[in-house]
Design a protein around this motif. Structure first.
Motif, short mmCIF file in Angstrom:
data_model
loop_
_atom_site.label_atom_id
_atom_site.label_comp_id
_atom_site.label_asym_id
_atom_site.label_seq_id
_atom_site.Cartn_x
_atom_site.Cartn_y
_atom_site.Cartn_z
N LEU A 1 97.96 9.83 109.60
CA LEU A 1 98.62 8.43 109.83
C LEU A 1 97.55 7.49 109.46
CD1 LEU A 1 101.18 6.75 110.22
CD2 LEU A 1 100.35 7.17 112.87
N ILE A 2 97.58 6.65 108.50
CA ILE A 2 96.41 5.66 108.08
C ILE A 2 97.01 4.24 108.16
CG2 ILE A 2 94.84 5.11 106.28
CD1 ILE A 2 95.26 8.07 105.45
N ARG A 3 96.37 3.19 108.44
CA ARG A 3 96.68 2.00 108.43
C ARG A 3 95.98 1.02 107.52
NH1 ARG A 3 97.99 4.04 112.92
NH2 ARG A 3 100.18 3.92 113.82
N LEU A 4 96.38 0.16 106.89
CA LEU A 4 96.08 -0.62 105.70
C LEU A 4 96.14 -1.80 106.05
CD1 LEU A 4 97.04 1.51 102.88
CD2 LEU A 4 94.70 1.67 103.55
N LYS A 5 94.95 -2.83 105.91
CA LYS A 5 95.52 -4.22 105.87
C LYS A 5 94.83 -4.90 104.29
CE LYS A 5 93.81 -8.63 107.51
NZ LYS A 5 92.60 -9.20 107.50
N ASP A 6 95.89 -5.48 103.87
CA ASP A 6 95.59 -5.96 102.42
C ASP A 6 94.67 -4.67 101.51
OD1 ASP A 6 96.48 -8.71 103.05
OD2 ASP A 6 94.46 -9.08 103.63
#
Length: 75
Positions: free
Chosen positions: A5-10
């Motif tokens: 599970l990976i979270r990205l901002k912009d």
């Protein structure tokens, strides 16, 4: 079958440094919380699941807009 599970901002990975500040927390159900929100938190956030067979699934973006109140000066 395993996944990450990976979270990205912009479209940039959120680094462990950001999480270590304690303002941003994630939970196993995919929820991301931001405490003491700051102007730099403005942006588009997505969650991406990368499955071991090479498939990736991205969530729809959550758009965070930060509006700051102006400081009034007294004379």
């Amino acid at each position: 079958c395993s996944f990450v599970l990976i979270r990205l901002k912009d479209d940039v990975f959120l680094s462990e440094t950001i999480f270590s500040e304690g303002r941003i927390r994630t939970f196993s159900d995919g929820v991301l919380t931001i405490h003491q929100i700051q102007p730099s938190d403005h942006g588009s956030y997505v969650c991406m699941i990368s499955i071991s067979n090479g498939t990736s699934i991205r969530s729809k973006p959550a758009i965070i807009t930060v509006k700051c109140k102006g400081k009034a000066s007294s004379r």
